[in-house]
Design a protein around this motif. Structure first.
Motif, mmCIF file in Angstrom:
data_model
loop_
_atom_site.group_PDB
_atom_site.id
_atom_site.type_symbol
_atom_site.label_atom_id
_atom_site.label_comp_id
_atom_site.label_asym_id
_atom_site.label_seq_id
_atom_site.Cartn_x
_atom_site.Cartn_y
_atom_site.Cartn_z
ATOM 1 N N ARG A 20 0.831 -1.213 0.000
ATOM 2 C CA ARG A 20 0.000 0.000 0.000
ATOM 3 C C ARG A 20 0.859 1.253 0.000
ATOM 4 O O ARG A 20 0.522 2.249 -0.657
ATOM 5 N N LYS A 21 1.976 1.230 0.716
ATOM 6 C CA LYS A 21 2.850 2.397 0.741
ATOM 7 C C LYS A 21 3.453 2.652 -0.635
ATOM 8 O O LYS A 21 3.495 3.795 -1.101
ATOM 9 N N ARG A 26 3.583 5.950 -5.570
ATOM 10 C CA ARG A 26 3.497 6.095 -7.018
ATOM 11 C C ARG A 26 2.402 7.077 -7.404
ATOM 12 O O ARG A 26 2.571 7.905 -8.305
ATOM 13 N N LYS A 27 1.250 7.013 -6.726
ATOM 14 C CA LYS A 27 0.168 7.954 -7.016
ATOM 15 C C LYS A 27 0.594 9.379 -6.697
ATOM 16 O O LYS A 27 0.291 10.317 -7.445
ATOM 17 N N GLU A 28 1.307 9.569 -5.564
ATOM 18 C CA GLU A 28 1.797 10.910 -5.215
ATOM 19 C C GLU A 28 2.731 11.434 -6.297
ATOM 20 O O GLU A 28 2.651 12.600 -6.698
ATOM 21 N N ALA A 29 3.658 10.590 -6.773
ATOM 22 C CA ALA A 29 4.597 11.017 -7.805
ATOM 23 C C ALA A 29 3.859 11.357 -9.095
ATOM 24 O O ALA A 29 4.192 12.351 -9.772
ATOM 25 N N ASP A 30 2.865 10.569 -9.455
ATOM 26 C CA ASP A 30 2.063 10.863 -10.646
ATOM 27 C C ASP A 30 1.350 12.203 -10.499
ATOM 28 O O ASP A 30 1.318 13.021 -11.430
ATOM 29 N N ASP A 31 0.757 12.438 -9.323
ATOM 30 C CA ASP A 31 0.058 13.710 -9.083
ATOM 31 C C ASP A 31 1.017 14.888 -9.140
ATOM 32 O O ASP A 31 0.687 15.948 -9.705
ATOM 33 N N LEU A 32 2.214 14.722 -8.562
ATOM 34 C CA LEU A 32 3.198 15.802 -8.597
ATOM 35 C C LEU A 32 3.599 16.117 -10.034
ATOM 36 O O LEU A 32 3.676 17.285 -10.427
ATOM 37 N N GLY A 33 3.848 15.084 -10.831
ATOM 38 C CA GLY A 33 4.205 15.310 -12.219
ATOM 39 C C GLY A 33 3.123 16.057 -12.982
ATOM 40 O O GLY A 33 3.410 16.965 -13.769
ATOM 41 N N ASN A 231 0.228 3.578 7.067
ATOM 42 C CA ASN A 231 -0.418 2.342 7.498
ATOM 43 C C ASN A 231 -0.141 2.082 8.979
ATOM 44 O O ASN A 231 0.310 1.005 9.349
ATOM 45 N N GLY A 232 -0.398 3.085 9.810
ATOM 46 C CA GLY A 232 -0.021 2.978 11.206
ATOM 47 C C GLY A 232 -0.685 1.816 11.925
ATOM 48 O O GLY A 232 -0.028 1.048 12.629
ATOM 49 N N VAL A 233 -2.000 1.675 11.760
ATOM 50 C CA VAL A 233 -2.724 0.616 12.468
ATOM 51 C C VAL A 233 -2.278 -0.759 11.987
ATOM 52 O O VAL A 233 -2.005 -1.670 12.786
ATOM 53 N N LEU A 234 -2.166 -0.919 10.654
ATOM 54 C CA LEU A 234 -1.756 -2.211 10.106
ATOM 55 C C LEU A 234 -0.338 -2.566 10.548
ATOM 56 O O LEU A 234 -0.059 -3.705 10.939
ATOM 57 N N ASN A 235 0.563 -1.594 10.509
ATOM 58 C CA ASN A 235 1.936 -1.842 10.961
ATOM 59 C C ASN A 235 1.973 -2.196 12.448
ATOM 60 O O ASN A 235 2.718 -3.079 12.869
ATOM 61 N N ALA A 236 1.175 -1.472 13.254
ATOM 62 C CA ALA A 236 1.179 -1.717 14.697
ATOM 63 C C ALA A 236 0.668 -3.116 15.020
ATOM 64 O O ALA A 236 1.260 -3.843 15.832
ATOM 65 N N LEU A 237 -0.448 -3.516 14.378
ATOM 66 C CA LEU A 237 -0.991 -4.847 14.640
ATOM 67 C C LEU A 237 -0.024 -5.942 14.199
ATOM 68 O O LEU A 237 0.184 -6.937 14.914
#
Length: 293
Positions: A20-21, A26-33, A231-237
């Motif tokens: 997910r990260k 990748r979506k952030e980089a696409d949006d920035l471009g 993904n704080g919750v998923l990483n924590a669990l």
């Protein structure tokens, strides 16, 4: 069976969080471009400008046979900017692993080949072909190392650039390559679109300071949103499941072999204490430097 399931669920959770990260980045980089009006390129089409090799060694960035995985190039604030991802492959007798990296390049002023990075003698040994030189500013030399290829002909770092490095405590974490025809920041992992906005602006500012001694007034793309959720919750669990499994095995080992088990637990606790202590000292040191400025 419960312990085995804990391991499996924990590793699956960490894997999903990592996937997910990467997808979000990748979506952030696409949006920035898109916001910059950039053009996207692949290794098959090549780049209109920029580099696909390390400026200090001339070695190709990628170790996969492709020059790079994906990149965008754009004219921004009067500078040519390239952001790219590339991969390397490590092969051993029993495994083959692929590691992803990214680099952000802002081309412009002609500069000597050098690296500026946070002061850490262990890191200096990674570039044996470079030599450390002082900047002539005590505060800068305390926080940063400046490694150059040819100390005899090095003209020195402009005072405006020295002040720029000292102005932001967050730059304690940044390593910048002065690549001869501009500046570059590279790091492991996919291109982080949200953070890349700040990196590009910082490098354009630094180009202006090196060339003219001041940042040229020009429209800039600023970070208008908060950092994206992680993904704080998923990483924590997942971490809790793995941690509980490790604790169970340590306890079982200690019951069956008390002396060895206690030694292992003592070593682990000691490492945690040392890590927490070092982190506290670093945070305190950074706060002291910030107040002193």
């Amino acid at each position: 069976m419960i312990i085995v399931c804990g391991f499996i669920v924990g590793f699956i959770g960490i894997g999903v969080a990592s996937w997910r990260k990467r997808k979000r980045q990748r979506k952030e980089a696409d949006d920035l471009g898109r916001q910059l009006g950039a053009r996207w390129f692949t290794s098959d089409t090549g780049l209109p400008f920029g580099r696909v090799e390390d400026p200090l060694t001339g070695a190709p960035y990628s170790g996969t046979g492709q020059q790079f995985d994906y990149a965008f190039a754009v004219e921004y604030r009067g500078r040519r900017v390239v952001a790219l991802e590339y991969s390397t492959v490590s092969v051993s007798a029993s495994s083959r692993s692929r590691t992803r990296y990214h680099a952000v390049q802002v081309l412009g002023p002609q500069t000597p080949l050098m690296i500026i990075l946070p002061r850490n003698p262990a890191l200096a040994g990674l570039w044996k072909e470079l030599t450390e030189v002082p900047a002539g500013d005590a505060a800068f030399d305390e926080r940063f190392m400046m490694l150059v290829k040819d100390p005899a002909t090095f003209p020195g770092l402009p005072a405006a650039a020295v002040a720029w490095f000292l102005a932001g405590p967050e730059r304690q974490l940044m390593m910048i390559k002065f690549a001869g025809d501009g500046f570059e920041v590279s790091a492991p992992g996919p291109l982080p679109g949200w953070d890349t906005t700040k990196v590009i602006n910082d490098l354009v500012d630094l180009c202006d300071l090196v060339e003219t001694g001041q940042v040229r007034p020009s429209p800039r793309l600023e970070l208008a949103t908060q950092p994206p959720p992680h993904n704080g919750v998923l990483n924590a669990l997942s971490g809790c499941l793995l941690g509980a499994t490790v604790i169970f095995w340590l306890a079982a080992f200690t019951i069956s072999n008390p002396s060895s088990g206690l030694v292992v637990i003592g070593v682990l606790v000691g490492l945690v204490v040392v890590g927490v202590g070092l982190n506290v000292l670093l945070q305190r040191r950074r706060r002291t430097r910030t107040r002193s400025r």
